[in-house]
Structure formats: structure tokens, C-alpha cells
Scaffold this active site. Sequence first.
Site, PDB file in Angstrom:
ATOM      1  N   GLU A  30      44.110  45.670 -30.733  1.00 28.50           N
ATOM      2  CA  GLU A  30      45.269  45.739 -31.616  1.00 28.50           C
ATOM      3  C   GLU A  30      45.305  44.465 -32.449  1.00 28.50           C
ATOM      4  O   GLU A  30      45.790  43.424 -32.017  1.00 28.50           O
ATOM      5  CB  GLU A  30      46.562  45.881 -30.812  1.00 28.50           C
ATOM      6  CG  GLU A  30      47.763  46.212 -31.696  1.00 28.50           C
ATOM      7  CD  GLU A  30      48.968  45.313 -31.457  1.00 28.50           C
ATOM      8  OE1 GLU A  30      49.996  45.529 -32.128  1.00 28.50           O
ATOM      9  OE2 GLU A  30      48.888  44.391 -30.642  1.00 28.50           O
ATOM     10  N   ARG A  48      63.482  50.446 -34.487  1.00 28.52           N
ATOM     11  CA  ARG A  48      62.251  51.184 -34.206  1.00 28.52           C
ATOM     12  C   ARG A  48      62.529  52.432 -33.369  1.00 28.52           C
ATOM     13  O   ARG A  48      61.722  53.367 -33.369  1.00 28.52           O
ATOM     14  CB  ARG A  48      61.244  50.273 -33.496  1.00 28.52           C
ATOM     15  CG  ARG A  48      60.679  49.179 -34.396  1.00 28.52           C
ATOM     16  CD  ARG A  48      59.773  48.232 -33.644  1.00 28.52           C
ATOM     17  NE  ARG A  48      60.505  47.510 -32.598  1.00 28.52           N
ATOM     18  CZ  ARG A  48      59.942  46.594 -31.810  1.00 28.52           C
ATOM     19  NH1 ARG A  48      58.660  46.299 -31.941  1.00 28.52           N
ATOM     20  NH2 ARG A  48      60.668  45.975 -30.881  1.00 28.52           N
ATOM     21  N   ASP A  66      46.541  44.658 -26.292  1.00 25.53           N
ATOM     22  CA  ASP A  66      47.718  44.364 -27.102  1.00 25.53           C
ATOM     23  C   ASP A  66      47.722  42.901 -27.551  1.00 25.53           C
ATOM     24  O   ASP A  66      47.493  41.985 -26.754  1.00 25.53           O
ATOM     25  CB  ASP A  66      48.980  44.658 -26.288  1.00 25.53           C
ATOM     26  CG  ASP A  66      50.251  44.366 -27.059  1.00 25.53           C
ATOM     27  OD1 ASP A  66      50.534  45.091 -28.015  1.00 25.53           O
ATOM     28  OD2 ASP A  66      50.931  43.387 -26.699  1.00 25.53           O
ATOM     29  N   HIS A  83      51.073  37.901 -22.655  1.00 28.87           N
ATOM     30  CA  HIS A  83      52.206  37.390 -21.892  1.00 28.87           C
ATOM     31  C   HIS A  83      52.552  38.292 -20.720  1.00 28.87           C
ATOM     32  O   HIS A  83      52.062  39.413 -20.616  1.00 28.87           O
ATOM     33  CB  HIS A  83      53.434  37.265 -22.809  1.00 28.87           C
ATOM     34  CG  HIS A  83      53.663  38.493 -23.637  1.00 28.87           C
ATOM     35  ND1 HIS A  83      53.294  38.573 -24.962  1.00 28.87           N
ATOM     36  CD2 HIS A  83      54.200  39.701 -23.336  1.00 28.87           C
ATOM     37  CE1 HIS A  83      53.587  39.772 -25.436  1.00 28.87           C
ATOM     38  NE2 HIS A  83      54.148  40.477 -24.473  1.00 28.87           N
ATOM     39  N   ARG A 118      43.864  49.567 -24.509  1.00 28.71           N
ATOM     40  CA  ARG A 118      44.316  48.941 -25.767  1.00 28.71           C
ATOM     41  C   ARG A 118      44.705  47.494 -25.480  1.00 28.71           C
ATOM     42  O   ARG A 118      45.617  47.219 -24.711  1.00 28.71           O
ATOM     43  CB  ARG A 118      45.522  49.700 -26.327  1.00 28.71           C
ATOM     44  CG  ARG A 118      46.162  49.070 -27.565  1.00 28.71           C
ATOM     45  CD  ARG A 118      47.424  49.856 -27.908  1.00 28.71           C
ATOM     46  NE  ARG A 118      48.131  49.331 -29.053  1.00 28.71           N
ATOM     47  CZ  ARG A 118      49.069  48.397 -29.005  1.00 28.71           C
ATOM     48  NH1 ARG A 118      49.401  47.841 -27.848  1.00 28.71           N
ATOM     49  NH2 ARG A 118      49.691  47.998 -30.096  1.00 28.71           N
ATOM     50  N   ASP A 144      61.200  45.068 -24.172  1.00 28.62           N
ATOM     51  CA  ASP A 144      60.536  45.150 -25.479  1.00 28.62           C
ATOM     52  C   ASP A 144      59.700  46.422 -25.586  1.00 28.62           C
ATOM     53  O   ASP A 144      58.532  46.402 -25.957  1.00 28.62           O
ATOM     54  CB  ASP A 144      59.659  43.913 -25.718  1.00 28.62           C
ATOM     55  CG  ASP A 144      59.051  43.900 -27.125  1.00 28.62           C
ATOM     56  OD1 ASP A 144      59.669  44.471 -28.043  1.00 28.62           O
ATOM     57  OD2 ASP A 144      57.951  43.329 -27.295  1.00 28.62           O
ATOM     58  N   GLN A 170      59.427  37.075 -22.612  1.00 28.17           N
ATOM     59  CA  GLN A 170      57.980  37.285 -22.564  1.00 28.17           C
ATOM     60  C   GLN A 170      57.296  35.922 -22.611  1.00 28.17           C
ATOM     61  O   GLN A 170      57.245  35.278 -23.664  1.00 28.17           O
ATOM     62  CB  GLN A 170      57.524  38.169 -23.738  1.00 28.17           C
ATOM     63  CG  GLN A 170      58.044  39.605 -23.631  1.00 28.17           C
ATOM     64  CD  GLN A 170      57.861  40.387 -24.917  1.00 28.17           C
ATOM     65  OE1 GLN A 170      58.248  39.932 -25.993  1.00 28.17           O
ATOM     66  NE2 GLN A 170      57.283  41.568 -24.822  1.00 28.17           N
ATOM     67  N   HIS A 186      54.325  53.965 -32.863  1.00 30.99           N
ATOM     68  CA  HIS A 186      55.580  53.565 -32.233  1.00 30.99           C
ATOM     69  C   HIS A 186      56.225  52.388 -32.933  1.00 30.99           C
ATOM     70  O   HIS A 186      57.420  52.125 -32.757  1.00 30.99           O
ATOM     71  CB  HIS A 186      55.305  53.166 -30.787  1.00 30.99           C
ATOM     72  CG  HIS A 186      54.530  51.884 -30.680  1.00 30.99           C
ATOM     73  ND1 HIS A 186      53.206  51.793 -31.045  1.00 30.99           N
ATOM     74  CD2 HIS A 186      54.901  50.639 -30.293  1.00 30.99           C
ATOM     75  CE1 HIS A 186      52.798  50.549 -30.867  1.00 30.99           C
ATOM     76  NE2 HIS A 186      53.794  49.827 -30.417  1.00 30.99           N
ATOM     77  N   ASP A 187      55.460  51.651 -33.727  1.00 32.64           N
ATOM     78  CA  ASP A 187      55.934  50.388 -34.283  1.00 32.64           C
ATOM     79  C   ASP A 187      56.441  50.565 -35.710  1.00 32.64           C
ATOM     80  O   ASP A 187      56.367  51.646 -36.295  1.00 32.64           O
ATOM     81  CB  ASP A 187      54.807  49.350 -34.244  1.00 32.64           C
ATOM     82  CG  ASP A 187      55.310  47.970 -33.846  1.00 32.64           C
ATOM     83  OD1 ASP A 187      56.531  47.749 -33.888  1.00 32.64           O
ATOM     84  OD2 ASP A 187      54.482  47.130 -33.476  1.00 32.64           O
TER      85      ASP A 187
END
Length: 601
Positions: free
Chosen positions: A300, A484, A258, A158, A256, A115, A226, A367-368
Site C-alpha cells: 500500500e 469515510r 499497510d 504501528h 497487504r 481507526d 496508534q 474503503h478510504d
Amino acid sequence: MEYAAFVNRLNARLDELKWLYCELYRNDVRAFEYFVDMLRRSYDDRKQALRDRDERRLADPDWYRSNKMLGMMLYVDNFAGDLKGVRAKLPYLKECGVNYLHLMPLLRTVKGRSDGGYAVADFRAVQPELGTMEDLERLADDCREAGISLALDFVMNHTSEDHTWARAARAGDPVARARYFFYNDRRIPDEFEKTVPQVFPTTAPGNFTWLDDCGQWVMTSFYPYQWDLNYANPMVFNDMTENLLYLTNRGMDVIRLDAIPYIWKQLGTDCRNLPQVHTLSRMLRLACEIVCPGVLLLGEVVMEPKKVAPYFGTPEKPECHMLYNVTTMCSTWSCLATRDVRLLGRQMEQLAALPRSCSFQNYLRCHDDIGWGLDYAWLQQFGTEEVAHKKYLNDWFTGKWPGSPARGELYNDDPRLGDARLCGTTASLCGAEVEEKAAVDCDLMLHAWMLTQSGIPVLYSGDEIGQLNDYGYHEDPDRAEDSRYLHRGRFNWADAEQRGDRKTRQGKLFAGLRRLETIRAREAVFAADAEFVGFDTGDNAVLGVRRTRSGAVLTALFNFSPEPRTVHLAPCEARNLRNNRHLDLETVELPGYGFLWAKHV
């Protein structure tokens, strides 16, 4: 003397930390004692250079709120091959003016189940093709010497199914299974499904995955590989905090967090933003203040403003130092397609109402994907209907709408809900593949708007040279299903070589951005503690912003239309910061996608 500093910081926070921990974990004193001992071990592992930096930053706690901060986010492999390559490219980053570098996920994952790096198999090992943990630490050392702060993602919600804990759980180890959510049948999973939204309803439907080999269901909110961690188990929080501190001790300046809103699960809720999340967030902040007080936590939280702001905590009990300004990013692109900036005006009202101590990381692209989580309840007053509006935005930015020069692709398109997310580089979404001149003007205007916001402006690697979409991912079987990768292409060093030629797209954008970034760093009115407010320009296509600090006033105007616009303001003498010329603000002519930074005199 050094250890005394740790003891003093621990003692100053011990009562609150113990109260929070024991309240959450039902007076598990042994687990708390382990946690405190872990903090001591983590401090012992912190080298002198990092302790010295901690002390300098304690003396200047607002160091990251300076208008001189400029960030860039990048993938190590796409940018320079590996970590050693990034070290070799530090002169380029310095040329870009970057002093805050966010490395996208680089911890060990398994190919085909990564991912994009967010399925971590080992929190203490780097992906082998990128280098080693020692290489990461050397890069951090070099960045520190170059005045560059280094940020790294920490995936909290996760682990990968390939993580040591997950493999042991799969083999039947009850201690390891207690780190996750395992169920023998569908009774409890079905109860969760009644109230918990699906993150990826088309590509990874449901919140649980059946494991044939052990005959059980495991919670997997994101992808089947995950596995969600169970933070109701203090062992999970203890060990994950130690993993976080391990990374800060390798020299990371910013961590960061996540997907932090998802980390606490409770039956009968949507498992988002629960009160226990804020308890955990506050304890992480306290742990860092004790062990590594020079390190920042970046949350985030990709949600609407009313759900984002609580992650700052309170002035007395802060949580994250910074948050992503995701709503402004999404609203910016919506306003570009509609040529109507009233939604951004609404966004500025909400941000201006927050304490000046709240700091955001601002960006145009990352990036997303871009998800259209807009304030549709507010937009309804203008006759904007959510499904139709989302379809219009997606049609516009994929070039399907007549006359649109934008070129993007959709991600997780769900025709049933009329919903999808958008992918593409900044330049391609601005239309650089179709109309280069207008696209360059649009690109610079949007970046000027980003630089006008309070917080740390962050470029996505390649945007400084107007990098276009990478359609080659369609030919890669490992990536073809994830659009992406359209904007995650390799950095084009051949294009970068043209950054000095102002006749090229690359040169125009590189020089234009550097000019704006230099002005921002010079003018204190751009500092994060300045007051700012949006104002009505009398034209829905033109965004107006006013910043004020220590008597200095900046009026900024941004034309979100390709057509020229005239704005009438109250008479005022000013100086155009872009060319240093005297300016009368009473009548301002803005070209298509034009903008103005005017400092009052």
C-alpha cells in the site's frame, strides 16, 4: 521430502538474507539466528494443503497476472455480519465472478480506538464479534476449495496502544519501550516535527502524543492510539515477520502491507520511503519465498508513480508482487469532473514505461477517501493551479458546483490549505442519487476503463449493484466525525435481490459488469503481459487505449463527457466485443459516457 523443499529455498536465499539483515542491524548475528529459527518454526506450522498450493503456484508463478482474475474488497460485518456469514455468502461472490477476496481489517481492536481496524491490539486474534481465528481459517479453506484467493491487511507501521507490547511499555518495561519511540522531553520530537509531514493535520495534528500516566512522549504518526514501531530494533522486525507468517499459515493468499513507506524513522528526513524500508521489504519477500512461496505481498503505497514503482524492487531482487494503482484511480475521478482525459494519458505513459512484470491492483473506489495527489507540476502547462483545481473537484463531487449530479462529502477538510479528501460510493459520485440513467452509463464506462487496465481489477463491495451513500453514519456518535463511513455502509441485500431485474439500477449494473468481466476473462489481449499504450483521439474528452498481445489488438475508447462524441481513427476492420458485431473503426460515434472495446480483425 517436504522439509527438503524448505531447506533448499532457505539455502538459495541465505547469503542475501544474512547480508541484508546484518547490514541493517549492525551484524547482530544472534538476532539473525533467531530470525532463521523463526522461519523454520513458521514452516513447521504450515499445513499440508497450503504447502501443496505453494508448489502449484511455484509451477505457475504468474497465476495472479491472468485476465481471469477479478477481486472484491469488503468489510466482514457490513457484508455478512461475521466470518461464518461470509462463508454462507460465497455462492453470491461466485455469482459475481469474484476469485480474489480482500477482507478489510478484522484483527482485534478496541472500540473507539480502532481507526477502522488499523489499530491492532492483537495480530493473532480476530475481533470477537466477527468470529475467531479458527473461523477465519475455515473461511480460507472454503475459499481455497472455491478457487478464491483470500487477502488480508497487515498493519506494519504501528500497534494499538492496547497491544501487549504497548501496555508493557506504558508500565515502564524497558524491553517493550525499545519497540517504540519514547522520549522524556520535546527536544527530539521537535526535531522530527521540523521535517516530518503530518498525516492528519486537522484530526490528529503532530507526530507525537503525551502520555500523562508515564510522563513521556511517544511517536504516533497517524492517531494518538496508534504507536509507531521502531524497526531499527531487530526484535520488532523478527516478531512482526512472525505475525505476518502466522496469518499466511491460517490460509491467507495475499498480505497487504499497510503504510509500508512509513516504517523506518530517521531524524532529519521526512520518514517516508527511506532506503531501509526497501531493505525490510526485500527481507519480507525473501521470508515468504522461503516459508510460503505461494503467498503474494501487496504494497500500500499511496503516492505519486515515481515513489510507487521502487516498491516492486528489481527483476533480480523483487519486493512487492503487486502495488495499488492509486494515482490512476485519483486521476480517473479528476478527469470525470473536468471532462479532460489528458491527465490519464500522462498516467498511461508512465505506467507503460514500467516493465511488464510490474502488477497493479486497479480500482475505482475502496474503503478510504480520495486524495487529490495529482501531477500538478505537469498540469501547470494547461493553466491548472493546484489549490483552485482541488477546490473545483471537491465542489463538483459534493454537488456544490452548478449542474453537478455527484453527491459526496469531504474528509479532513483544511480550509487553510484549500485541501480536503473526498468520500462517497462509486454510484453516488457518478450521480445516481440525482440522474440515474446517466449515472449508470457513467458507472459502467468507468468500470470498463478499470477492466481495460493491466493488473487485478477489484470491486468495492456494493459497487456491483450501484449501492448509494449511507448517510446514517451521521447519527452514530462513534462514527459521525469520520465521513469515510459514508461509503462504508452495510451491504444492502434487499437491493442485491434486484440484481436480476434489468429495469432497475441494480440489475443494469450487475448484468453490465458481469458481461464486461466475462469478455475480459475470455480475451487474452487483457492479460497483464500485453503491451498497452494510450493514444490521442483528437478529443480531450475521449480516452484512447490500445492493447496488443500475440498479434491480437484491442482499441478501447472511453467518453468522459455526458455529451455524444465522434472520434476519427485510421481505417480498420474490427469486432465490437460487447455485441460481437462487425465494426469500421474509421469513424466512431460514442454516446454520452459511452465506451467501445474493439478487437481488430
